[in-house]
Scaffold this motif. Structure first.
Motif, short mmCIF file in Angstrom:
data_model
loop_
_atom_site.label_atom_id
_atom_site.label_comp_id
_atom_site.label_asym_id
_atom_site.label_seq_id
_atom_site.Cartn_x
_atom_site.Cartn_y
_atom_site.Cartn_z
N ARG A 59 0.79 -1.19 0.03
CA ARG A 59 -0.05 0.06 0.15
C ARG A 59 1.00 1.10 -0.09
O ARG A 59 0.75 2.34 -0.85
N ARG A 60 1.87 1.35 0.90
CA ARG A 60 2.62 2.30 1.15
C ARG A 60 3.47 2.76 -0.20
O ARG A 60 3.77 3.80 -0.77
N LEU A 61 3.98 1.59 -0.78
CA LEU A 61 4.77 1.60 -1.89
C LEU A 61 3.88 2.28 -3.08
O LEU A 61 4.62 2.99 -3.82
N THR A 62 2.71 1.66 -3.27
CA THR A 62 1.79 2.31 -4.12
C THR A 62 1.58 3.69 -3.97
O THR A 62 1.65 4.40 -5.05
N GLU A 63 1.47 4.12 -2.68
CA GLU A 63 1.32 5.71 -2.53
C GLU A 63 2.29 6.65 -2.87
O GLU A 63 2.52 7.37 -3.41
N ARG A 64 3.66 5.87 -2.80
CA ARG A 64 4.87 6.37 -3.25
C ARG A 64 4.98 6.50 -4.74
O ARG A 64 5.08 7.85 -5.40
#
Ligand code: PLP
Length: 387
Positions: A59-64
Protein backbone atom coordinates in the motif's frame (compact mmCIF):
# COMPACT_ATOMS: atom_id res chain seq x y z
CA UNK A 1 8.93 -30.62 -23.46
CA UNK A 2 10.77 -28.66 -26.18
CA UNK A 3 14.48 -28.93 -26.74
CA UNK A 4 14.28 -25.51 -28.35
CA UNK A 5 12.58 -22.21 -27.74
CA UNK A 6 12.48 -20.77 -31.24
CA UNK A 7 16.14 -21.09 -32.25
CA UNK A 8 17.34 -21.08 -28.63
CA UNK A 9 18.17 -23.84 -26.18
CA UNK A 10 19.53 -27.23 -27.19
CA UNK A 11 22.22 -29.31 -25.52
CA UNK A 12 25.77 -28.50 -26.60
CA UNK A 13 27.68 -30.80 -24.26
CA UNK A 14 30.53 -33.30 -24.28
CA UNK A 15 29.60 -36.84 -25.37
CA UNK A 16 29.94 -38.17 -21.80
CA UNK A 17 27.05 -36.05 -20.57
CA UNK A 18 24.55 -37.08 -23.24
CA UNK A 19 23.40 -40.28 -21.48
CA UNK A 20 23.03 -38.41 -18.17
CA UNK A 21 20.87 -35.74 -19.78
CA UNK A 22 18.73 -38.39 -21.48
CA UNK A 23 18.32 -40.28 -18.21
CA UNK A 24 17.34 -37.05 -16.49
CA UNK A 25 14.76 -36.25 -19.15
CA UNK A 26 13.34 -39.77 -19.00
CA UNK A 27 13.04 -39.73 -15.20
CA UNK A 28 11.56 -36.28 -15.25
CA UNK A 29 8.88 -37.27 -17.76
CA UNK A 30 8.01 -40.30 -15.65
CA UNK A 31 8.06 -38.36 -12.37
CA UNK A 32 5.72 -35.61 -13.50
CA UNK A 33 3.10 -38.24 -14.39
CA UNK A 34 3.62 -40.21 -11.18
CA UNK A 35 0.94 -39.40 -8.55
CA UNK A 36 3.29 -40.49 -5.73
CA UNK A 37 6.04 -38.10 -6.85
CA UNK A 38 3.57 -35.26 -7.27
CA UNK A 39 2.02 -35.88 -3.87
CA UNK A 40 5.45 -35.89 -2.20
CA UNK A 41 6.41 -32.65 -4.00
CA UNK A 42 3.13 -31.06 -2.91
CA UNK A 43 3.53 -32.24 0.67
CA UNK A 44 7.09 -30.93 1.06
CA UNK A 45 6.21 -27.69 -0.76
CA UNK A 46 3.65 -27.08 1.93
CA UNK A 47 5.37 -28.45 5.04
CA UNK A 48 9.04 -27.74 4.31
CA UNK A 49 9.16 -24.92 1.74
CA UNK A 50 6.25 -23.00 3.30
CA UNK A 51 4.03 -22.71 0.24
CA UNK A 52 1.82 -21.11 -0.81
CA UNK A 53 3.61 -17.80 -0.31
CA UNK A 54 1.35 -14.74 0.11
CA UNK A 55 0.47 -12.11 -2.45
CA UNK A 56 0.88 -8.84 -0.56
CA UNK A 57 -0.57 -5.43 -1.43
CA UNK A 58 2.25 -2.89 -1.00
CA UNK A 59 0.00 0.00 0.00
CA UNK A 60 2.63 2.54 0.98
CA UNK A 61 4.92 1.70 -1.95
CA UNK A 62 1.87 2.23 -4.19
CA UNK A 63 1.29 5.63 -2.53
CA UNK A 64 4.89 6.51 -3.27
CA UNK A 65 4.41 5.70 -6.97
CA UNK A 66 0.97 7.37 -7.20
CA UNK A 67 -0.21 5.21 -10.04
CA UNK A 68 -0.98 1.54 -10.56
CA UNK A 69 -1.25 -0.75 -7.52
CA UNK A 70 1.90 -2.71 -6.65
CA UNK A 71 1.53 -6.24 -5.27
CA UNK A 72 4.39 -8.45 -4.09
CA UNK A 73 4.65 -12.20 -4.59
CA UNK A 74 6.48 -13.11 -1.40
CA UNK A 75 9.09 -15.68 -2.50
CA UNK A 76 11.35 -14.13 0.15
CA UNK A 77 9.30 -16.17 2.62
CA UNK A 78 10.21 -19.52 1.06
CA UNK A 79 12.41 -21.76 3.26
CA UNK A 80 15.96 -20.44 2.98
CA UNK A 81 14.86 -16.95 2.02
CA UNK A 82 14.56 -17.18 -1.76
CA UNK A 83 12.67 -18.89 -4.58
CA UNK A 84 15.66 -21.20 -5.14
CA UNK A 85 14.23 -23.85 -2.82
CA UNK A 86 11.25 -24.49 -5.16
CA UNK A 87 13.68 -25.92 -7.71
CA UNK A 88 16.08 -27.56 -5.25
CA UNK A 89 13.18 -29.45 -3.66
CA UNK A 90 11.90 -30.73 -7.00
CA UNK A 91 15.31 -31.78 -8.32
CA UNK A 92 16.29 -33.27 -4.95
CA UNK A 93 13.26 -35.56 -5.16
CA UNK A 94 14.22 -36.42 -8.75
CA UNK A 95 17.77 -37.34 -7.65
CA UNK A 96 16.36 -39.54 -4.92
CA UNK A 97 14.08 -41.22 -7.47
CA UNK A 98 17.06 -41.86 -9.77
CA UNK A 99 18.87 -43.48 -6.85
CA UNK A 100 21.75 -40.99 -6.91
CA UNK A 101 23.29 -40.58 -3.45
CA UNK A 102 25.23 -37.37 -4.22
CA UNK A 103 24.23 -33.83 -5.22
CA UNK A 104 26.49 -31.21 -6.71
CA UNK A 105 25.53 -27.61 -7.37
CA UNK A 106 26.97 -24.26 -8.37
CA UNK A 107 26.13 -21.08 -6.53
CA UNK A 108 26.59 -17.34 -7.07
CA UNK A 109 24.97 -15.42 -4.24
CA UNK A 110 24.97 -18.61 -2.21
CA UNK A 111 21.17 -18.88 -2.18
CA UNK A 112 21.09 -21.87 -4.50
CA UNK A 113 23.91 -23.53 -2.55
CA UNK A 114 21.94 -23.06 0.65
CA UNK A 115 18.76 -24.43 -0.96
CA UNK A 116 20.67 -27.47 -2.23
CA UNK A 117 22.34 -28.03 1.14
CA UNK A 118 18.93 -27.88 2.82
CA UNK A 119 17.31 -30.45 0.54
CA UNK A 120 20.46 -32.59 0.62
CA UNK A 121 20.21 -32.75 4.40
CA UNK A 122 16.45 -33.35 4.39
CA UNK A 123 16.72 -36.22 1.91
CA UNK A 124 19.98 -37.65 3.25
CA UNK A 125 22.07 -36.92 0.14
CA UNK A 126 25.76 -36.01 0.19
CA UNK A 127 26.11 -32.43 -1.07
CA UNK A 128 28.98 -30.44 -2.58
CA UNK A 129 28.65 -26.87 -3.79
CA UNK A 130 30.99 -25.05 -6.16
CA UNK A 131 31.35 -21.34 -5.48
CA UNK A 132 33.66 -18.72 -6.97
CA UNK A 133 36.16 -17.28 -4.50
CA UNK A 134 34.94 -13.74 -5.21
CA UNK A 135 31.37 -14.74 -4.36
CA UNK A 136 32.53 -16.58 -1.23
CA UNK A 137 34.04 -13.32 -0.09
CA UNK A 138 30.98 -11.14 -0.75
CA UNK A 139 28.34 -13.63 0.48
CA UNK A 140 30.08 -15.03 3.56
CA UNK A 141 26.98 -15.71 5.69
CA UNK A 142 25.75 -18.15 3.04
CA UNK A 143 29.07 -20.05 3.03
CA UNK A 144 28.69 -20.59 6.75
CA UNK A 145 25.04 -21.60 6.30
CA UNK A 146 25.95 -24.26 3.73
CA UNK A 147 28.65 -25.69 5.98
CA UNK A 148 26.32 -25.80 8.96
CA UNK A 149 23.80 -27.66 6.80
CA UNK A 150 26.40 -30.33 6.17
CA UNK A 151 27.45 -29.40 2.63
CA UNK A 152 31.03 -29.12 1.40
CA UNK A 153 31.77 -25.77 -0.22
CA UNK A 154 34.38 -26.05 -2.99
CA UNK A 155 36.11 -22.74 -3.79
CA UNK A 156 36.52 -22.06 -7.52
CA UNK A 157 39.70 -20.19 -8.34
CA UNK A 158 39.58 -20.12 -12.16
CA UNK A 159 38.41 -17.32 -14.48
CA UNK A 160 36.59 -14.40 -12.92
CA UNK A 161 35.91 -16.60 -9.84
CA UNK A 162 32.15 -16.01 -9.94
CA UNK A 163 29.05 -17.92 -11.02
CA UNK A 164 30.09 -18.73 -14.60
CA UNK A 165 33.27 -20.39 -13.35
CA UNK A 166 31.36 -22.27 -10.65
CA UNK A 167 29.04 -23.75 -13.32
CA UNK A 168 32.10 -24.82 -15.35
CA UNK A 169 33.55 -26.54 -12.29
CA UNK A 170 30.26 -28.31 -11.51
CA UNK A 171 29.90 -29.50 -15.11
CA UNK A 172 33.47 -30.82 -14.99
CA UNK A 173 32.72 -32.73 -11.79
CA UNK A 174 29.53 -34.15 -13.31
CA UNK A 175 31.37 -35.49 -16.37
CA UNK A 176 33.39 -37.77 -14.11
CA UNK A 177 30.67 -38.60 -11.60
CA UNK A 178 27.38 -38.98 -13.51
CA UNK A 179 26.71 -42.50 -12.25
CA UNK A 180 26.44 -41.50 -8.60
CA UNK A 181 25.72 -37.80 -8.87
CA UNK A 182 22.88 -35.49 -9.83
CA UNK A 183 23.89 -32.00 -10.91
CA UNK A 184 21.25 -29.80 -9.26
CA UNK A 185 21.46 -26.81 -11.60
CA UNK A 186 20.12 -23.67 -9.97
CA UNK A 187 18.60 -21.60 -12.75
CA UNK A 188 16.66 -21.99 -16.00
CA UNK A 189 19.92 -22.25 -17.95
CA UNK A 190 22.25 -24.97 -19.19
CA UNK A 191 21.59 -27.81 -21.63
CA UNK A 192 18.19 -29.33 -22.23
CA UNK A 193 16.31 -30.57 -20.21
CA UNK A 194 17.47 -28.27 -17.36
CA UNK A 195 15.77 -25.04 -18.54
CA UNK A 196 12.43 -26.84 -18.83
CA UNK A 197 12.76 -28.73 -15.55
CA UNK A 198 13.71 -25.63 -13.59
CA UNK A 199 10.93 -23.60 -15.26
CA UNK A 200 8.38 -26.21 -14.28
CA UNK A 201 9.47 -26.41 -10.63
CA UNK A 202 9.46 -22.59 -10.44
CA UNK A 203 6.10 -22.30 -12.23
CA UNK A 204 4.41 -22.73 -8.88
CA UNK A 205 5.08 -18.97 -8.53
CA UNK A 206 3.01 -17.97 -11.55
CA UNK A 207 0.28 -20.52 -10.84
CA UNK A 208 -0.17 -19.13 -7.34
CA UNK A 209 -0.14 -15.56 -8.70
CA UNK A 210 -3.04 -16.47 -11.00
CA UNK A 211 -5.13 -17.97 -8.19
CA UNK A 212 -4.25 -15.30 -5.63
CA UNK A 213 -4.80 -12.27 -7.88
CA UNK A 214 -8.24 -13.59 -8.84
CA UNK A 215 -9.02 -13.93 -5.13
CA UNK A 216 -7.52 -10.53 -4.22
CA UNK A 217 -8.75 -8.30 -7.06
CA UNK A 218 -10.92 -10.47 -9.23
CA UNK A 219 -8.65 -10.89 -12.26
CA UNK A 220 -5.11 -11.41 -13.44
CA UNK A 221 -2.62 -8.55 -13.08
CA UNK A 222 -1.94 -6.18 -15.98
CA UNK A 223 1.81 -6.53 -15.61
CA UNK A 224 4.17 -9.07 -14.02
CA UNK A 225 7.70 -7.92 -13.16
CA UNK A 226 10.64 -10.11 -12.12
CA UNK A 227 14.42 -9.82 -11.99
CA UNK A 228 16.48 -11.92 -14.40
CA UNK A 229 19.83 -13.49 -13.58
CA UNK A 230 19.72 -16.90 -15.22
CA UNK A 231 16.00 -16.31 -15.33
CA UNK A 232 14.40 -18.91 -13.05
CA UNK A 233 12.19 -16.75 -10.83
CA UNK A 234 11.16 -14.74 -13.89
CA UNK A 235 10.31 -17.79 -15.99
CA UNK A 236 8.46 -19.28 -13.02
CA UNK A 237 6.42 -16.08 -12.96
CA UNK A 238 5.92 -15.73 -16.73
CA UNK A 239 5.63 -19.30 -18.04
CA UNK A 240 2.26 -20.25 -16.48
CA UNK A 241 0.81 -16.88 -17.60
CA UNK A 242 2.19 -16.97 -21.14
CA UNK A 243 -1.18 -17.68 -22.77
CA UNK A 244 -2.91 -14.77 -21.00
CA UNK A 245 -3.01 -11.00 -21.60
CA UNK A 246 -0.59 -10.29 -18.73
CA UNK A 247 2.35 -8.12 -19.85
CA UNK A 248 5.82 -9.29 -18.82
CA UNK A 249 8.78 -7.16 -17.81
CA UNK A 250 12.11 -8.84 -17.03
CA UNK A 251 14.71 -6.75 -15.22
CA UNK A 252 18.42 -7.40 -15.61
CA UNK A 253 21.36 -5.99 -13.68
CA UNK A 254 22.77 -2.90 -15.39
CA UNK A 255 25.77 -2.75 -13.06
CA UNK A 256 27.40 0.55 -12.12
CA UNK A 257 26.11 3.55 -14.06
CA UNK A 258 28.32 4.64 -16.99
CA UNK A 259 30.35 1.46 -16.85
CA UNK A 260 29.70 -1.19 -19.48
CA UNK A 261 26.93 -3.73 -19.78
CA UNK A 262 26.72 -4.93 -16.16
CA UNK A 263 25.24 -8.40 -16.43
CA UNK A 264 22.41 -7.57 -18.84
CA UNK A 265 22.71 -10.35 -21.42
CA UNK A 266 19.32 -9.77 -23.06
CA UNK A 267 19.70 -5.99 -23.18
CA UNK A 268 23.35 -5.86 -24.27
CA UNK A 269 24.39 -9.36 -25.40
CA UNK A 270 23.93 -11.33 -28.57
CA UNK A 271 23.16 -14.97 -29.34
CA UNK A 272 25.89 -17.50 -28.63
CA UNK A 273 26.55 -20.69 -26.71
CA UNK A 274 27.26 -20.74 -22.99
CA UNK A 275 27.02 -23.71 -20.62
CA UNK A 276 25.50 -26.02 -23.18
CA UNK A 277 22.70 -23.83 -24.52
CA UNK A 278 22.20 -21.32 -27.32
CA UNK A 279 20.90 -18.04 -25.90
CA UNK A 280 21.82 -14.39 -25.40
CA UNK A 281 25.35 -14.05 -24.03
CA UNK A 282 27.52 -11.10 -23.09
CA UNK A 283 30.58 -11.61 -25.25
CA UNK A 284 33.28 -9.67 -27.05
CA UNK A 285 33.74 -9.54 -30.81
CA UNK A 286 35.73 -12.79 -30.79
CA UNK A 287 33.03 -14.57 -28.81
CA UNK A 288 34.95 -14.55 -25.52
CA UNK A 289 32.55 -14.37 -22.58
CA UNK A 290 32.62 -10.85 -21.13
CA UNK A 291 33.36 -10.07 -17.52
CA UNK A 292 30.13 -9.10 -15.80
CA UNK A 293 29.56 -6.79 -12.91
CA UNK A 294 26.61 -6.14 -10.58
CA UNK A 295 25.99 -5.16 -6.98
CA UNK A 296 23.93 -8.35 -6.67
CA UNK A 297 25.83 -11.61 -6.95
CA UNK A 298 22.65 -13.47 -7.92
CA UNK A 299 22.26 -11.49 -11.17
CA UNK A 300 25.96 -11.46 -12.02
CA UNK A 301 25.89 -13.91 -14.95
CA UNK A 302 26.85 -13.44 -18.62
CA UNK A 303 24.14 -15.75 -19.95
CA UNK A 304 20.38 -16.16 -19.59
CA UNK A 305 17.89 -18.99 -19.98
CA UNK A 306 16.92 -19.80 -23.59
CA UNK A 307 13.19 -19.39 -23.00
CA UNK A 308 13.78 -15.72 -22.14
CA UNK A 309 15.76 -15.27 -25.36
CA UNK A 310 12.72 -16.45 -27.27
CA UNK A 311 10.24 -14.41 -25.18
CA UNK A 312 12.34 -11.38 -26.08
CA UNK A 313 12.68 -12.08 -29.82
CA UNK A 314 9.01 -13.00 -30.17
CA UNK A 315 8.00 -9.79 -28.37
CA UNK A 316 6.02 -11.63 -25.67
CA UNK A 317 8.20 -10.12 -22.91
CA UNK A 318 10.18 -6.90 -22.54
CA UNK A 319 13.55 -6.74 -20.82
CA UNK A 320 15.31 -3.73 -19.36
CA UNK A 321 18.42 -3.15 -17.26
CA UNK A 322 18.43 -1.32 -13.92
CA UNK A 323 21.63 0.13 -12.46
CA UNK A 324 23.13 -0.64 -9.04
CA UNK A 325 22.24 2.74 -7.52
CA UNK A 326 18.59 2.50 -8.55
CA UNK A 327 18.34 -1.02 -7.10
CA UNK A 328 19.74 0.36 -3.85
CA UNK A 329 17.14 3.13 -3.86
CA UNK A 330 14.37 0.56 -4.28
CA UNK A 331 15.89 -1.53 -1.45
CA UNK A 332 15.47 1.43 0.90
CA UNK A 333 11.95 2.23 -0.38
CA UNK A 334 10.73 -1.26 0.44
CA UNK A 335 12.46 -1.25 3.82
CA UNK A 336 10.96 2.11 4.86
CA UNK A 337 7.56 1.83 3.16
CA UNK A 338 6.68 -1.78 3.86
CA UNK A 339 9.05 -3.05 6.55
CA UNK A 340 10.53 -5.64 4.22
CA UNK A 341 14.26 -5.96 3.48
CA UNK A 342 14.45 -7.30 -0.07
CA UNK A 343 17.42 -9.06 -1.62
CA UNK A 344 19.32 -6.79 -4.02
CA UNK A 345 18.28 -8.98 -6.97
CA UNK A 346 14.53 -8.28 -6.73
CA UNK A 347 15.33 -4.69 -5.71
CA UNK A 348 16.15 -4.23 -9.42
CA UNK A 349 12.64 -5.46 -10.29
CA UNK A 350 11.08 -3.25 -7.61
CA UNK A 351 12.69 -0.15 -9.06
CA UNK A 352 11.33 -0.99 -12.50
CA UNK A 353 7.89 -1.77 -11.06
CA UNK A 354 7.67 1.60 -9.30
CA UNK A 355 8.66 3.35 -12.54
CA UNK A 356 5.95 1.42 -14.40
CA UNK A 357 3.38 2.15 -11.69
CA UNK A 358 4.06 5.90 -12.05
CA UNK A 359 3.15 5.72 -15.74
CA UNK A 360 -0.05 3.70 -15.26
CA UNK A 361 -3.53 4.56 -13.94
CA UNK A 362 -4.62 3.47 -10.42
CA UNK A 363 -6.97 0.75 -11.67
CA UNK A 364 -4.02 -1.24 -13.08
CA UNK A 365 -2.37 -4.00 -11.04
CA UNK A 366 1.33 -4.83 -11.09
CA UNK A 367 2.67 -7.98 -9.47
CA UNK A 368 6.39 -8.04 -8.64
CA UNK A 369 8.07 -11.29 -7.74
CA UNK A 370 10.07 -10.60 -4.59
CA UNK A 371 12.52 -13.43 -5.21
CA UNK A 372 14.42 -13.25 -1.93
CA UNK A 373 15.03 -11.49 1.36
CA UNK A 374 17.86 -9.09 2.05
CA UNK A 375 19.69 -10.58 5.02
CA UNK A 376 22.55 -11.81 2.84
CA UNK A 377 23.04 -8.29 1.42
CA UNK A 378 23.10 -6.18 4.59
CA UNK A 379 26.86 -5.75 4.49
CA UNK A 380 26.83 -4.63 0.84
CA UNK A 381 23.95 -2.20 1.43
CA UNK A 382 25.60 -0.84 4.58
CA UNK A 383 28.88 -0.27 2.78
CA UNK A 384 27.09 1.56 -0.07
CA UNK A 385 25.24 3.79 2.42
CA UNK A 386 28.52 4.83 4.07
CA UNK A 387 30.12 5.86 0.78
C1 PLP B 1 19.62 -16.48 -7.49
C2 PLP B 1 18.70 -15.37 -7.27
C3 PLP B 1 18.18 -14.62 -8.33
C4 PLP B 1 18.57 -14.81 -9.75
O1 PLP B 1 18.32 -16.07 -10.28
P1 PLP B 1 17.18 -16.36 -11.32
O2 PLP B 1 17.47 -17.73 -11.78
O3 PLP B 1 17.29 -15.34 -12.40
O4 PLP B 1 15.88 -16.25 -10.61
C5 PLP B 1 17.25 -13.63 -8.04
N1 PLP B 1 16.89 -13.36 -6.78
C6 PLP B 1 17.38 -14.05 -5.73
C7 PLP B 1 16.94 -13.68 -4.36
C8 PLP B 1 18.30 -15.07 -5.95
O5 PLP B 1 18.79 -15.73 -4.89
Amino acid sequence: MPRRFGPYGGAFVPETLVPALSELEREWRAARRDPTFRAELRRLSRTLAGRPTPLYFARRLTERARGAQIWLKREDLVHGGAHKFNNALGQGLLAKRMGKPRLIAETGAGQHGVATAMIGAALGLETEVYMGEVDMERQRPNVLRMELLGAKVRPVTSGQRTLKDAINAALRDWISSVRTTHYLLGSAVGPHPFPSIVAEFQSVIGREIAVQSRAAFGRLPDLAVACVGGGSNAIGTFHPLRRTEVEFLGVEAGGARLRGAGAASLSHGRPGILHGAYSYVLQDREGQISETESISAGLDYAGVGPEHAWLKDSGRARYIAVHDDDALRAFHWLARDEGILPALEPAHALFAAVAEARRRPPHQRIVVTLSGRGDKDLEVVGRAARR
